[in-house]
Scaffold this active site. Structure first.
Site, PDB file in Angstrom:
ATOM      1  N   LYS A 184       0.834  -1.212   0.000  1.00 36.99           N
ATOM      2  CA  LYS A 184       0.000   0.000   0.000  1.00 36.99           C
ATOM      3  C   LYS A 184       0.861   1.252   0.000  1.00 36.99           C
ATOM      4  O   LYS A 184       0.443   2.307  -0.501  1.00 36.99           O
ATOM      5  CB  LYS A 184      -0.981  -0.016   1.171  1.00 36.99           C
ATOM      6  CG  LYS A 184      -0.341  -0.077   2.560  1.00 36.99           C
ATOM      7  CD  LYS A 184      -0.039   1.298   3.132  1.00 36.99           C
ATOM      8  CE  LYS A 184       0.725   1.167   4.434  1.00 36.99           C
ATOM      9  NZ  LYS A 184       1.127   2.495   4.974  1.00 36.99           N
ATOM     10  N   THR A 241      -3.761   5.548   3.691  1.00 38.78           N
ATOM     11  CA  THR A 241      -2.465   6.074   3.263  1.00 38.78           C
ATOM     12  C   THR A 241      -2.543   6.848   1.957  1.00 38.78           C
ATOM     13  O   THR A 241      -1.706   7.721   1.701  1.00 38.78           O
ATOM     14  CB  THR A 241      -1.466   4.908   3.125  1.00 38.78           C
ATOM     15  OG1 THR A 241      -1.533   4.098   4.291  1.00 38.78           O
ATOM     16  CG2 THR A 241      -0.055   5.416   2.966  1.00 38.78           C
TER      17      THR A 241
END
Length: 318
Positions: A184, A241
């Site tokens: 990620k 994120t």
């Protein structure tokens, strides 16, 4: 006593959270005198408006960790192997919980694989998921994933490390939890580039979604379960994120997209981008977004060239 090795933002935030839940904590850093803004102060340089609880003891002596029930290792991902090699035999024989999110660049191993090689004999777990250090330290509600292959030991760690505002969900899919946490970061850099270059919300949504597909393909190929990648440690962490400047990976991408000065600090996705591409190639997995991010970071492609290459890929079913 809970020991946390690594007095950066995330390690310190965890120490604060555990201490606030009533557990004594020893926080280890290479120079204990520099952990605070000023000697004798309980303020924290990297976490403004957060005070270090009295239940946290700061140290730079590994001997002070001798009575720990468990040790959380919160060093940057690329330092894990070297550190554990340096301290071999000096840590108590208690579970190690790996908190860094990244693939080791030289070996292409996950954090628990690095620890299993460098610190044999320790029970291992991984702590990952969507949680910003500042929010954890301020006591804002956060849910993370604790991955441990041993169910009984995992349950013990889950109860030890959870608190009123820090909720840990348990899984035995150690590979899946770590793949999501590592990859990620790479997609977050790409989303930051899209944001910085003002390519639009639609482009960022597309990059997140197709990036998640890449994460899932590689994860399943190396032994992860798809449902783990759709949980907190994968999709949850990706969503967090890719949408906030609190993320160093997203902030690095934004700076690249704007052509601005690159912010300082460890950005795990930089090393992981190229490592992920090498790992994908080894398993015959296509990861065009990760490859484009890696090429931009390495200076092999301009932003415009990377965008053109992605848009020129053959049309296919989703």
């Amino acid at each position: 006593m809970i020991a946390v090795i690594g007095a950066g933002a995330f390690g310190t935030a965890l120490a604060v959270a555990f201490a606030s839940a009533g557990r004594p904590v020893t926080l280890w850093g290479r120079n204990a005198a520099r952990m605070h803004a000023a000697e004798g102060s309980r303020t924290i340089d990297r976490l403004p408006d957060v005070t270090l609880p009295e239940a946290v003891t700061c140290t730079s002596a590994l001997a002070d960790l001798a009575h720990a029930e468990t040790i959380l290792l919160a060093l940057p991902a690329q330092q894990t192997g070297g550190f554990l090699g340096d301290v071999a035999g000096k840590l108590p024989d208690v579970p190690l919980v790996l908190c860094a999110k990244g693939i080791d660049a030289p070996s292409l191993r996950l954090q628990t694989e690095i620890a299993g090689n460098a610190a044999p004999g320790h029970a291992l777990a991984a702590l990952t998921g969507p949680g910003f250090a500042g929010e954890i330290a301020r006591g804002l509600p956060t849910a993370l994933t604790l991955a441990c292959a041993e169910a009984k030991r995992g349950a013990t760690l889950q109860h030890l490390l959870s608190g009123p505002r820090l909720r840990l969900y348990l899984t035995d899919d150690v590979i899946g939890a770590q793949v999501g946490g590592a990859l990620k970061n790479v997609i977050a850099i790409g989303c930051g580039i899209v944001e910085g270059a003002r390519l639009g919300a639609s482009a960022r949504a597309a990059l997140m979604t197709r990036g998640f597909a890449e994460m899932s393909r590689l994860g399943v190929a190396i032994g992860a379960r798809a449902e783990t990648l759709a949980g907190l440690s994968g999709l949850g962490d990706l969503s967090l994120t890719c949408n906030s400047l609190q993320s160093r990976n997203f902030a690095r991408g934004v700076a690249i997209g704007k052509g601005a000065e690159i912010p300082q600090g460890t950005v795990e996705g930089v090393a992981t981008a190229r490592a992920a591409c090498r790992l994908a190639a080894h398993h015959g997995i296509e990861m065009p977004i990760a490859a484009s991010v890696a090429d931009v970071l390495d200076g092999n492609l301009t932003l415009d060239a990377a965008m053109d290459a992605l848009l020129a890929r053959p049309l296919k079913e989703e």
